[in-house]
Every structure is written in C-alpha cells, then in structure tokens.
Enzyme design. Structure first.
Site, mmCIF file in Angstrom:
data_model
loop_
_atom_site.group_PDB
_atom_site.id
_atom_site.type_symbol
_atom_site.label_atom_id
_atom_site.label_comp_id
_atom_site.label_asym_id
_atom_site.label_seq_id
_atom_site.Cartn_x
_atom_site.Cartn_y
_atom_site.Cartn_z
ATOM 1 C CD GLU A 234 -9.021 4.496 -1.746
ATOM 2 O OE1 GLU A 234 -9.964 4.154 -1.022
ATOM 3 O OE2 GLU A 234 -8.070 5.197 -1.319
ATOM 4 C CG HIS B 60 -8.725 -1.400 4.336
ATOM 5 N ND1 HIS B 60 -8.516 -1.437 2.975
ATOM 6 C CD2 HIS B 60 -8.410 -0.143 4.729
ATOM 7 C CE1 HIS B 60 -8.094 -0.253 2.574
ATOM 8 N NE2 HIS B 60 -8.017 0.552 3.621
ATOM 9 C CG ASP B 61 -11.384 1.910 3.480
ATOM 10 O OD1 ASP B 61 -10.850 1.861 4.601
ATOM 11 O OD2 ASP B 61 -10.878 2.472 2.492
ATOM 12 C CG ASP C 254 -4.654 5.661 0.784
ATOM 13 O OD1 ASP C 254 -5.541 4.809 0.966
ATOM 14 O OD2 ASP C 254 -4.608 6.739 1.409
ATOM 15 C CG ASP D 155 -2.276 0.425 1.017
ATOM 16 O OD1 ASP D 155 -2.461 1.524 0.481
ATOM 17 O OD2 ASP D 155 -3.202 -0.348 1.355
HETATM 18 O O1 ISL Z 1 -13.598 4.530 3.717
HETATM 19 C C1 ISL Z 1 -14.272 5.326 3.167
HETATM 20 C C2 ISL Z 1 -15.693 5.200 3.256
HETATM 21 O O2 ISL Z 1 -15.988 4.470 4.396
HETATM 22 C C3 ISL Z 1 -13.701 6.396 2.350
HETATM 23 O O3 ISL Z 1 -14.163 7.645 2.632
HETATM 24 C C4 ISL Z 1 -12.198 6.317 2.479
HETATM 25 O O4 ISL Z 1 -11.762 7.164 3.472
HETATM 26 C C5 ISL Z 1 -11.600 6.683 1.162
HETATM 27 O O5 ISL Z 1 -12.016 5.704 0.288
HETATM 28 C C6 ISL Z 1 -10.084 6.697 1.216
HETATM 29 O O6 ISL Z 1 -9.592 5.506 1.728
HETATM 30 C C7 ISL Z 1 -8.226 5.306 1.852
HETATM 31 O O7 ISL Z 1 -7.547 6.407 2.441
HETATM 32 C C8 ISL Z 1 -7.852 6.706 3.801
HETATM 33 C C9 ISL Z 1 -7.838 5.479 4.702
HETATM 34 O O8 ISL Z 1 -8.438 5.790 5.923
HETATM 35 C C10 ISL Z 1 -8.553 4.305 4.076
HETATM 36 O O9 ISL Z 1 -8.432 3.175 4.892
HETATM 37 C C11 ISL Z 1 -7.962 4.099 2.720
HETATM 38 O O10 ISL Z 1 -8.452 2.952 2.081
HETATM 39 C C12 ISL Z 1 -6.826 7.704 4.246
HETATM 40 O O11 ISL Z 1 -5.539 7.215 3.989
#
Ligand code: ISL
Ligand code: CA
Length: 544
Positions: free
Chosen positions: A249, A321-322, A194, A96
């Site tokens: 992403e 994971h989100d 990310d 990541d």
């Molecule tokens: O997770 C989300 C919705 O529940 C999104 O708003 C998320 O924050 C967004 O997709 C970005 O995600 C990524 O960056 C974030 C981190 O918290 C997430 O885990 C990651 O996947 C900040 O680095």
C-alpha cells in the site's frame, strides 16, 4: 512463475465477514465455514486484514503481538486449519503486514515508554520537547504525543495509540524478518504491506514545509531515503526463499516512483496499491465533490495502465476496508445491478491483478448510519472533530460528509441472507448491518441467475481463460468522453474491446471500428442494440 498475475484476490475484513460463535464478531472459524463460497466464486487468493492480537484502537492495524491471533478471532490452531483448508481447495492466503507502527500496548513500546534506558527505546522515535518537529498525523492533529513516564514525546503518523517504529534501527528490521519468516513458514503465500512507502524517515526528523495541517512533514517520509535499502534487505534475507508475492500500500505514489519498487528485476514489491483513481471523486480530500469524476477516474486508471505495462504489474481495486462502496461512488443505486456489473467489468478486464473486497461481489452499498455513535472507526471520529472544531462545520454537514466517506461504509457486516443480522451472527454485530440486507444478500444472489454474484463468477472465469485479458496491452479510446469508457486489450492474434457506460441515460454507441467485425462475448444486458443502455457494459472480441 509470477502466479499472482493470473490470480483474483478476495479481501476479507475478518471482524465483519462471518461470526461462527455468535458473539457479534467475525472470526477465523467463520471464514473456514465459507471456504466453499469462496471456491465457488472462483477467487485464487485471500487477503486477510489483520488478525493479530490488538487492542483494536484501529481495528487491528495496531498490533500488540505479531505472533498471536486476537482471541476474539480464534487461535493459531484455527489459523493453521484455515490455511490448510484453503490450500486444499487451491486457494492461497496473504496476510496484512503492519510494520510502520505497533500498538502502544506492544511489549516493546510498554517497556520503551517506561524508561530512557530501555533496550527498546530505539525501536521507536522518542524526542525531548525542544527536539520534536511540526509533522501532522494521517488521522488529524499533531504527530507527537506526550509520554509522562519519561517526560518526552513519541512520533505517531496514525493514532496516538500507534507509535511509529524506527526502521533505521537494524534490530527492528531483524524483528520484522523474524515475523515474516514465522508466518511464511506457516504457509502464508505473501503479504499486503500496510503504508509501506512511509517506513523510512529522514534522519534528524526535520520540520515539514507545508503550512496546511494535513500531511505536514510528508516530504520526509514518503518514499524516504532508506526505503529501497530496507525492502531489498527483506527481499534478499526472506522473500526470495519463498514462492510468494507482496502488494504494497503506497500512499501518494506516482507510476514513476512505483516502478522503482515493482520493476521486474528490482522486485522490492510485486505490485502497489495506488490511490490516483480513489481521488477521482475527491474522496481523498473528502470535502468537495466533483463533476468530472468519470473523466478523472478513466484518466487515473489509464495512466497506470500505460506506464506500468511491460515493466511491472498493476493491482486493480475499487474497494477495500478504507474506502466507501464503489456503487455509491461510481455507480448508481437506481441501476444497482447494472452498475455493479459494469464497474467490475470495466476495472477487472484491465491489465493487473483484480482485488475484490468482501460484499462487492453482491453489490453491497454504504450503510449511511444516522447516528455518529454507530460509527466505530477512529478516523471517522477524528474527521468529525476536526471539521467541527477547525472549520466550524455544523453537525448536520459533518454527518453528511461522514455518510459519504467513512471507512465504516466498507466495514458493515457481510450480508449472507434475509435473517436477523443478515445471517452474519445471531447476536447484535459490533457494527450495524445495512438495512438493505433483506434485498442485497448472498442467498438472493445465489438464487438469481442474473445476479451480481453470478456475473462475478462468470467474469472471473472469463478473464482467467484469456491470455489477452491477462497479459494484453491496453489502448484507450475516447479518453475525454465523460459518459462512457472504452479500451482494448491486444495480445498476439486476439483483440478485446470493452465499452462501459457510466450514465443513467441511453448513449449513442461510438466506436473506432466497424463492430460488425467483432463478436459480442459478454454484457450485463440480455439484449444489446445500437444504443448503450444505462450502465451497460459490453465486451467484444476479434481474431486478428
Ligand atoms: O483510509 C484512508 C483514507 O480514508 C487513508 O488515509 C489510510 O489511513 C491510509 O491509506 C493508510 O491505510 C492503512 O494504514 C492505516 C490503517 O488505518 C488503514 O486501515 C490501512 O489500510 C494505519 O495502519
Ligand atoms: Ca465470533
């Protein structure tokens, strides 16, 4: 060779995968212990969520040191052993890459926040009070935080402990390239980048137009003015020298904009993670459920299938994971096994690289903790506070929302067997295990020929053995039907027809073809008749 097109990726959230030293926290040696498991599953690539040194405000998406492994997870030596052993087993590894922001404990930021003359000052966005704008953070509230040491403010699009990096500064980009080379030279096979489409901000950081307190300012950083320039630089100066791939992403992205990154020949990124299908049940907004989710899901996925075909490459995911678990969102707890298999077949046989999130292959479900304190995720707590204070929603109502949408739904420990703490650890895990581990676990799945896990193994082999399922064109039938999905994949002289029910009721099997001309080659039911059973999926094949 674009090898990623023929690969299955498995995402590991290290904190929750397997704990080798029984401190309640997953670690790298825990992953090493499970390499055989991953190999037997048949996946080709592991994507590791962040393992870097971090104060864990956002569980690793806030990096303190890009060159160091978080001690709780192990050492660089453990990492080297992991990658060597994965490679020896024919499995690649992607990391990541989080470069939109660092942790507020990164040495650059610690120095920058202390004095205005710091050489790291321009690594971030510091502004005086009268210069700050009205942008809001993804995690709720204002995107600016006061910095007492220099009596000014810094920008953070995520938590206030995740200050945004200023990529307009060429020194920052040089640092990033150094980080990329460091991990690539250790043998890493690529990166999941990310929030990569927000790393370029409009010069001068103008105010956002939105009157809503969410995403205000986004027109000044979503696919920002210099994004292509930066990604081209990373590609030309680093990526092109390695046999690797990237998946970016990309929040709020359309297929048209995605192609400006992933079009073959451009190759700034090799794939994107898009979010259209994740909005099908309105989880992106996360407040109002919808009755049309099956139709919306189909529509979103089909749109990406049609628009990317022949020009770029899709990623296929339901979980990470989100995101809450896909069975809770699009399947059924009552038809747990059937719907888990159906969802996997429906999604992964489309055109693109499949991504499996740990636990998805055994049908893990949302843990739905009763107590707010059992949730550890910062976004979850921020949403709770936001709902209570801004909308005056009751505690009960907010808990209902959180049980449905919390990111911790995906982060509960991996369920290995019916033992204390699900065999994840011998000590109390950092996040509670789902009480259903007694039934839903890897050991049970291994014993049962008809299990979700064994179906995943079969499905992975099945797709990898077919050029048509990997490269074939996609054609959807009955797009408006809200009970089942049907599409075909066509390549040279082969045609596959996939039909997937999203209903708990029996359905009449419709088809544009005479199915007598097809051979039934895969299903989640042993017997198939004229009707589609609850959550039944069938794959038919025809030589043409
Ligand atoms: O997770 C989300 C919705 O529940 C999104 O708003 C998320 O924050 C967004 O997709 C970005 O995600 C990524 O960056 C974030 C981190 O918290 C997430 O885990 C990651 O996947 C900040 O680095
Ligand atoms: Ca541990």
């Amino acid at each position: 060779m674009r090898w990623y097109k023929e690969s299955f990726v498995y995402q590991i959230y290290p904190r929750s995968f397997n704990d080798s030293n029984n401190d309640g926290i997953g670690d790298l040696r825990g992953i090493i212990e499970k390499i055989d498991y991953l190999k037997d599953l048949g996946v080709d690539v592991i994507w590791l969520s962040p393992i870097y040194d971090s104060p864990l405000d956002d569980y690793g998406y806030d990096i303190r040191n890009y060159y160091k492994v978080l001690p709780e997870y192990g050492t660089l030596a453990d990492f080297k052993e992991l990658i060597t052993k994965l490679h020896a087993n024919g499995i690649k590894l992607i990391m990541d890459l989080v470069i939109n922001h660092t942790s507020d404990e990164h040495e650059w930021f610690l120095d920058a926040r202390k004095n205005k003359n710091s050489k790291y000052r321009d690594y971030y966005f510091f502004r005086d009070k009268d210069e700050i704008n009205n942008w809001t953070s993804f995690f709720g509230g204002d995107a600016w935080e006061y910095n007492p040491d220099t009596d000014d403010y810094y920008l953070h699009l995520f938590s206030k402990r995740q200050p945004d990096l200023n990529l307009a500064n060429p020194k920052v980009r040089e640092e990033i390239k150094k980080i990329l080379r460091f991990w690539l030279d250790l043998g890493v096979d690529g990166f999941r980048c990310d929030v990569i489409n927000i790393i370029s901000k409009t010069e001068g950081l103008p105010n956002g137009k939105s009157i809503l307190p969410i995403l205000r300012g986004s027109e000044h950083y979503l696919n920002g003015p210099k994004i292509h320039e930066y990604l081209q630089e990373f590609k030309n100066d680093v990526f092109k020298d390695y046999n690797m791939f990237t998946v970016g992403e990309c929040v709020f992205i359309t297929p048209e904009i995605a192609l400006t990154y992933i079009k073959e020949g451009v190759d700034e990124l090799n794939m994107v993670f898009q979010f259209d299908h994740m909005a099908a049940d309105n989880f992106l907004i996360k407040w109002f459920p919808t009755k049309f989710k099956v139709r919306k899901l189909k529509k979103a996925l089909s749109k990406w299938q049609y628009k990317i075909n022949g020009k770029g490459w899709n990623s296929l995911y339901f979980e990470n994971h989100d995101q809450p678990r896909s069975i809770n969102r699009f399947g059924s707890l009552k038809y747990h096994k059937e719907s888990a298999k159906m969802l996997a077949t429906y999604l992964f046989l489309q055109q693109g690289t499949p991504y499996i999130y740990q636990g998805q292959e055994i049908g893990m479900t949302n843990p739905a903790y009763e107590d707010l304190n059992d949730y550890k995720d910062i976004e979850t707590h921020n949403i709770y506070k936001f709902g209570r204070s801004k909308f005056k929603f009751s505690h009960k109502r907010m808990m209902r929302k959180i049980k449905l949408m919390s990111r911790d739904n995906a982060r509960s420990p991996m369920q290995w067997r019916d033992a204390l703490y699900a065999g994840f650890s011998e000590s109390e895990p950092w996040l509670k295990v789902n009480p259903n581990y007694k039934e839903i676990n890897v050991e049970n799945n291994l014993k049962d020929d008809d299990s979700i896990l064994n179906y995943y193994r079969k499905l992975i082999k099945f797709k990898k053995n077919s050029k048509a399922l990997i490269y074939g064109d996609y054609l959807e039938h009955y797009p408006k039907n809200k009970h089942f999905a049907m599409y075909e994949r066509i390549y040279n002289n082969e045609k596959y027809l996939i039909v997937a029910s999203f209903s708990e009721k029996e359905l009449k099997l419709k088809s544009p073809y005479d199915l007598a001309d097809f051979e039934l080659v895969l299903s989640n039911y042993k017997e198939n008749d004229e009707k589609l059973k609850p959550y039944e999926v069938r794959v038919y094949k025809q030589q043409i």
